[in-house]
Structures are given as C-alpha cells and as structure tokens.
Design a protein around this motif. Sequence first.
Motif, short mmCIF file in Angstrom:
data_model
loop_
_atom_site.label_atom_id
_atom_site.label_comp_id
_atom_site.label_asym_id
_atom_site.label_seq_id
_atom_site.Cartn_x
_atom_site.Cartn_y
_atom_site.Cartn_z
N PHE A 134 -29.09 -6.33 -13.66
CA PHE A 134 -29.32 -5.29 -12.65
C PHE A 134 -28.51 -5.50 -11.36
O PHE A 134 -28.42 -4.59 -10.53
N GLU A 135 -27.97 -6.67 -11.21
CA GLU A 135 -27.30 -7.05 -9.96
C GLU A 135 -26.17 -6.09 -9.58
O GLU A 135 -25.26 -5.84 -10.37
N GLY A 136 -26.23 -5.57 -8.36
CA GLY A 136 -25.16 -4.71 -7.85
C GLY A 136 -25.21 -3.29 -8.39
O GLY A 136 -24.30 -2.50 -8.13
N LYS A 137 -26.24 -2.95 -9.17
CA LYS A 137 -26.31 -1.60 -9.72
C LYS A 137 -27.34 -0.76 -8.96
O LYS A 137 -28.01 -1.25 -8.04
N VAL A 138 -27.45 0.52 -9.37
CA VAL A 138 -28.29 1.47 -8.65
C VAL A 138 -29.59 1.73 -9.43
O VAL A 138 -29.56 1.85 -10.65
N CYS A 139 -30.70 1.79 -8.72
CA CYS A 139 -31.97 2.20 -9.33
C CYS A 139 -32.43 3.52 -8.72
O CYS A 139 -32.40 3.67 -7.50
N VAL A 140 -32.80 4.47 -9.56
CA VAL A 140 -33.26 5.78 -9.06
C VAL A 140 -34.79 5.79 -9.01
O VAL A 140 -35.45 5.48 -10.01
N LYS A 276 -10.75 8.03 -10.71
CA LYS A 276 -10.39 6.77 -10.03
C LYS A 276 -10.85 6.75 -8.58
O LYS A 276 -11.12 5.69 -8.02
N LYS A 277 -10.89 7.94 -7.96
CA LYS A 277 -11.30 8.00 -6.55
C LYS A 277 -12.79 7.69 -6.40
O LYS A 277 -13.24 7.25 -5.36
N ILE A 278 -13.55 7.98 -7.48
CA ILE A 278 -15.00 7.77 -7.42
C ILE A 278 -15.37 6.38 -7.93
O ILE A 278 -16.20 5.69 -7.36
N LEU A 279 -14.75 5.99 -9.04
CA LEU A 279 -15.05 4.69 -9.64
C LEU A 279 -13.88 3.75 -9.41
O LEU A 279 -12.98 3.67 -10.24
N LYS A 280 -13.92 3.01 -8.34
CA LYS A 280 -12.88 2.04 -7.97
C LYS A 280 -11.48 2.63 -8.06
O LYS A 280 -10.82 2.60 -9.06
N GLU B 198 -16.36 18.47 -13.91
CA GLU B 198 -16.66 19.91 -13.87
C GLU B 198 -18.15 20.15 -13.64
O GLU B 198 -18.53 20.99 -12.82
N LYS B 199 -19.00 19.42 -14.38
CA LYS B 199 -20.43 19.68 -14.31
C LYS B 199 -21.08 19.05 -13.08
O LYS B 199 -21.99 19.61 -12.49
N GLU B 200 -20.65 17.84 -12.76
CA GLU B 200 -21.32 17.09 -11.70
C GLU B 200 -20.52 17.23 -10.40
O GLU B 200 -19.59 16.47 -10.15
N LYS B 201 -20.91 18.21 -9.61
CA LYS B 201 -20.14 18.51 -8.40
C LYS B 201 -20.41 17.48 -7.29
O LYS B 201 -19.68 17.42 -6.31
N ASN B 202 -21.50 16.72 -7.44
CA ASN B 202 -21.87 15.76 -6.42
C ASN B 202 -21.31 14.37 -6.79
O ASN B 202 -21.83 13.70 -7.68
N GLU B 203 -20.24 13.99 -6.10
CA GLU B 203 -19.56 12.74 -6.45
C GLU B 203 -20.44 11.51 -6.26
O GLU B 203 -20.28 10.51 -6.96
N ASN B 204 -21.37 11.58 -5.31
CA ASN B 204 -22.30 10.46 -5.12
C ASN B 204 -23.13 10.22 -6.39
O ASN B 204 -23.41 9.09 -6.74
N ARG B 205 -23.53 11.32 -7.03
CA ARG B 205 -24.34 11.19 -8.25
C ARG B 205 -23.52 10.48 -9.34
O ARG B 205 -24.03 9.65 -10.08
N ILE B 206 -22.24 10.83 -9.44
CA ILE B 206 -21.39 10.18 -10.46
C ILE B 206 -21.33 8.68 -10.17
O ILE B 206 -21.53 7.86 -11.06
N PHE B 207 -21.10 8.36 -8.91
CA PHE B 207 -21.00 6.94 -8.53
C PHE B 207 -22.31 6.20 -8.82
O PHE B 207 -22.32 5.12 -9.40
N GLU B 208 -23.42 6.83 -8.43
CA GLU B 208 -24.73 6.16 -8.58
C GLU B 208 -25.12 5.95 -10.04
O GLU B 208 -25.73 4.95 -10.39
N LEU B 209 -24.75 6.91 -10.88
CA LEU B 209 -25.22 6.87 -12.27
C LEU B 209 -24.19 6.30 -13.24
O LEU B 209 -24.45 6.18 -14.44
N ALA B 210 -23.02 5.92 -12.73
CA ALA B 210 -21.91 5.51 -13.61
C ALA B 210 -22.21 4.27 -14.42
O ALA B 210 -21.68 4.10 -15.53
N SER B 211 -23.07 3.39 -13.91
CA SER B 211 -23.30 2.14 -14.65
C SER B 211 -24.18 2.36 -15.88
O SER B 211 -24.36 1.45 -16.67
N GLY B 212 -24.67 3.57 -16.07
CA GLY B 212 -25.39 3.91 -17.30
C GLY B 212 -24.45 4.22 -18.45
O GLY B 212 -24.76 5.03 -19.30
N GLY B 213 -23.27 3.60 -18.50
CA GLY B 213 -22.37 3.74 -19.64
C GLY B 213 -21.15 4.59 -19.38
O GLY B 213 -20.13 4.46 -20.05
N PHE B 214 -21.23 5.48 -18.39
CA PHE B 214 -20.10 6.37 -18.10
C PHE B 214 -18.86 5.58 -17.71
O PHE B 214 -17.75 5.82 -18.18
N SER B 215 -19.07 4.62 -16.85
CA SER B 215 -17.97 3.85 -16.27
C SER B 215 -17.03 3.26 -17.33
O SER B 215 -15.80 3.39 -17.22
#
Lengths: 280, 280
Positions: A134-140, A276-280, B198-215
Amino acid sequence: MKVGIIGLGLIGGSMGLALRECNYASRVYGYDQLEVHVEVALQKGIVDEGCDSLEKLVQASDVVILAVPVQSIVRLLPQVLDLVDQEMVIDVGSTKQDMVESVKGHPKRSRYLPTHPMAGTEYSGPQAALQRLFEGKVCVFCDVEDSDKEVVDEILTMYERIGMDVVEYHSAEHDVHTAYVSHISHISSIALALTVLEKEKNENRIFELASGGFSSTVRLAKSNPDTWIPIFEQNRDNVLDVLDEHINVISQFRTMLIKKDFERFHALMERANDIKKILK
Amino acid sequence: MKVGIIGLGLIGGSMGLALRECNYASRVYGYDQLEVHVEVALQKGIVDEGCDSLEKLVQASDVVILAVPVQSIVRLLPQVLDLVDQEMVIDVGSTKQDMVESVKGHPKRSRYLPTHPMAGTEYSGPQAALQRLFEGKVCVFCDVEDSDKEVVDEILTMYERIGMDVVEYHSAEHDVHTAYVSHISHISSIALALTVLEKEKNENRIFELASGGFSSTVRLAKSNPDTWIPIFEQNRDNVLDVLDEHINVISQFRTMLIKKDFERFHALMERANDIKKILK
C-alpha cells in the motif's frame, strides 16, 4: 488497536502484514472460510490469532476489515454490522455502490466506512500478501458524511500509518471512475491474453517474444476470476459504458490500417502519449 | 571488436553501453543525424567517438549496427552494404521482411544478418539507454542461411556476451509472430490510453486510480510514435490480422456484459489465466 480481518487473501493478508509492521495493530485477528488460509496467515505473521466465527472476530476487534470478494462483502456486511456495538467496520472492495446499498438504513451504518485502497498484484491468496503493497498509493474513502467523524478520523490514521494518501469520492462516483480507469484496464489485458492465445498457437513464440512489451501489458490477465468477475458484475453498466468507447477506439485503428492512414495513426498515438503528463 | 552504431537512441545507446561494459567492444563509434544524440552518447559513455559520416563509421568498424527506426533501416541498409568490404552488418529493427527485401541480391548480402533483440522500454533517445536492457532476454536471428557462417557465429558471440538467448526464425515468420505478440500489445495499450483519456476527463482521478492496474497496462502507450507507426506500417497486414481477432474478443465481452452472461465471462477469464503457464 485490535484489528480483525475477514478474508485473508492478497489484500486482507497485506493489510495484516502492514498494520502489524507499523505497530498500528496491537493484535490482528483473522477469519477465512478456507482453513488453509488461516494457517498460512499464522505462518506468515499476517495474523496473531485465527477466529472460527464472525462473532468472535467482531467481539475481539476495534476495527473490522472486510477483505472478501465484492459479492461476499455485500452478503457479509449487514451481518457484521448486526454484531457491532462501538466497533468500526470498513471494506476494501473494488466496487462501492452495492455495499453502501446493502446497509442503507442499518442502525449501525455510521460505524461503517466504505474504503478502496488502490493497490494489488495479479496474484491471490495469503501467500501473495506483501507488507509494502500500500505504500505510496491512494486510498479512496466513500460517502464520508454517512460515517461517524470518529470512524473517519481513526481509519484515516490507520491508512496513513501504512503509507497511503486518502481521497474522498461519493460511492456512485467511485464506481464510475474505477470502471473508467481500473476495470477497463483489466478487461483490456484479459482480451489481449485471449487474442494472443488464439492467434499464436506456438507457446514458445509467446515466451520468446514476450519481453517486447506483451509481458507487462498482459499482467492483469493473470488475476483471479473469482475476484474480478463479481466486480464486472456489480459495476456492469459503467464497465459497458467505457468498453463501448474502447471498441470505438480500436475500430478506428482498424479503419486507419485498412486505409493506410498512418498520419492520423501518428496523431492519435501522440495524443495517447499525453498519459505521460499524468503518470510520470 | 570495433563496433559502429548508426542511430544512438534507446536501443543503439543501450547496445553501446552493454558492448563496452562486457568488453566485447574495444572501441565504439557512433553516428546519428541529431548532433545532440552524439553529444549525450559521448557523455554517457555509450560511444568512444562520434563519426560525421556513414563512410567513416563503416571504415572504422568490424561490426556495424543499424539502430534507426525501421523505415530508415530500409533506406540506409543498402547504402551501408555498398560501403562494406569484410565488415559485418546487423540491424536491430522490429520488422524484418522489408529490410531483407531491400538488400535482396546485393553483392554483400551475406555480410548482413537481420536481428531483433526483444527488449525495450517506453522511453526513447540516448538518455534512456540502459546497460542491462538485454540481459536475460531473447534475440531473434532471421534467415541465417543467407548470411556467412562467420558472420552468424560472430554476432551470436556478441549477443551472448550481453546476456541474450538467440533463436532463429525466417523473416516472414518473424513479422507474423511479432505482430501476434508484441505489436498488438502496443496497439492495445495505446487504445487503452485513448479510451481512458476520452472517458475520464478528470486527470486527478486518473492519477489517483492508476495504481489499480492502469499504470502498467498503459505503459507502452508512452512509446515514441516515430518509432512505432513505421513498424505498424511495415507490418500492416499481420497487425490487421491479429487486430481483427482482438476486436472479436472484446466484442464478445460486450455481448456477455449486455446479456449478463458472467458464467461464460468467468470461463473466458480462466482461459486467459493460461498465460501464467507460459509467462512464469
């Protein structure tokens, strides 16, 4: 704090390891339908003690963590809340609306906080648990206004101790955004695995060529269907919505290849590079 | 051996670092259209010396490595072979049929060996070069019967020194299998990036949720279009073939979601899990 974990799989197991390591948990109790999971959890130091019933686990704990597959959370959450006096209850499932719905109007609803730590691997079971998952990750956190402030504050402390950053969503919003980002990633990866297994009949070729990017892109396709199919089921409408867009994009690629429109393909790949702008 | 590298990007740069480190190369010469690439390559220790023309590079080298984008390999390979006496020439491009075609019947054809080290990252340029990029990975040699045995043996030694296992394919077969495994992975990842953007217009959401496999699934979408679009162009027919199957699979998922046929979805995901038997 005394912590009780229901479901000693990858996520529940990793929570046990992390909460013990940071000394947030003075004692961890575990419950799992599979006796072998409890044994592994004891061996790996995930829990201090196994419980043979939900009652015993809830009675022994200050914080109860539901870490079973999402369809089981929906079934167990009302039962757990029935057993609660002042205990705090969270779940760590990948969907949220159905859970919240399952305890709507429950007299102990305010002792429950829906949470979703955005972390995982493609492996499952307590043997796959990782202390630093979980380290360094986001929890909703979802619908915090429906939980006692004391509960929200305490659970915030707990997640911060294991190194997570906490953000707050509404539960409906959570399910939309996880479909758009996380669930579609799993579907895309599963589809890639099936495509390659169908077209490439020679397994040696797959092995030899996998380091050309296939290996990492297909990683999520190794995930446990018992975990993931119920997630797609609970979040079906949102997943369908983003899947339609995915089919639309891939169909555009097909048309561009047929028309040999590589200029447009280049422009679209440049647009994809924006990630790339969003993820590193 | 004296090694000359044409194209000091991620792959050419990593070859320079690796070949110097293992002492296979007594001296590395570099050529790149971009002067800044040569400067970075000198600073990073990728090359010992920059050359300002192909002629000088070929004359100074025992082994010449073509590491430019595939459409440039097709253009430069005949020019390089024109300059060759006893030097050995390889390319490291991701397609093979067009290259082989470009020097068919060339009097020096047998001094050329088409190779494809299956390694890379989503980054590009000499600044992205990694000394150990090739270690433990597979390199494909193509049409070895059309190259002098001495060339094949020497290049085998070279790749083994940087830690690669070598396999042999025919060039046509190479292009089919790389489409089926590697190129489709890139297309799938690029499509995922565009879908989510296209679907996720909120870039913060992409960043926050990316560690769920998207990244990790979207990693390849960060790749350089100048490298990849020419690969899709050269290998268009094979890519279209596997893309059709990919669209077929994803459309099946859509149908299953619409019909709520989660039993079949579970069975298909179990089948996708078979990839675990091939990749660890």
